[in-house]
Design an enzyme around this catalytic site. Sequence first.
Site: not given
Length: 360
Positions: A43, A126, A144
């Site tokens: 990520e 996020y 996202d």
Amino acid sequence: MTPDARLLLAWYDRHARVLPWRVGPKDRARGVRPDPYRVWLSEVMLQQTTVAAVKSYFMDFVSRWPTVADLAEAPRDDVLKAWAGLGYYARARNLKACAETVASDHGGLFPVTAVGLKELSGIGDYTAAAIAAIAYDEAVPVVDGNVERVIARIFAIDTPLPAAKAIIREHQARLTPQSRAGDYAQAIMDLGATICTPKRPACALCPWSEACLARAEGTQEDYPAKAEKANRPVRFGAAFVAVRADGALLLRQRPDKGLLGGMTEVSGSAWSTGGDADASAAPFHADWRLLPGRVVHVFTHFRLELSVWRADIPVRHEAPAGTWWSPAEAVAGEALPTVFRKVIEAAVPGATKRAKRRAA
């Protein structure tokens, strides 16, 4: 008509992308759990970078540092060198700091909630939500760029980004199921990446097509709405490539703080809006030759144009304080960001291409 998460999950069970950091739906159904370290690493790497670009970097990282404890113990310079080319280099510094914190303060285990994860260095809303959902199945909204596009089209959200982010997040929170939250998060990201694409989305293949307001209106490509971008300012500077007779290049390290902090560069002038820089900022007196053209690199907030100067230097020339001569065969391992790879390529054609092949 409200989109049904079950339809999306059924689509994901059949069409999930195979990614090196992912535990697919079939394996998850058999009880295989994602490794939070691999989820976190992927990520962080994927922020503002494509899946195609990340795959080789991810595999290199996990082969060199299989666990968060291994990464915590790695020399920071090695991590920066391994990151070179991925961009947004503060991520690499935060990655190392986060690994050290997890190893020292959490016994090598990542927190299991988005709230706990956000307390770690470099982990924002996020990334915390993505790790919590994918690794631990916490039912938190993961948003996202792909998710923004899908949700904006499904609900025909006219508010331009970034103002629409809060609205999109609210919709995503309502859609996220209590069960299989991690699979749902990955499913909607896959949907945006493979079906609900920016141009010419494949609506006929979309499991949510009947619920999509934009499709009903025939306005899919109008979403998400975006505010007009301000013109990027242009900055100028000079870069100096000193090439020793044996092929070594003169390099130095940028300060830790600021843009490209801690990364490697060739000597150069400050970057300013005042137009071209001359050879006055050269690292030492030599026969500096101005090369034709400029190296152009676009950062998030400005466009950079560098004039490139080259000097050919005898082998015995000592490196000035704060610099070093990097042998030609070692350049591949230096933590050179893309902009300085461009500069070196302009001065020594083919050098960075050879370096990339050696680094592969």
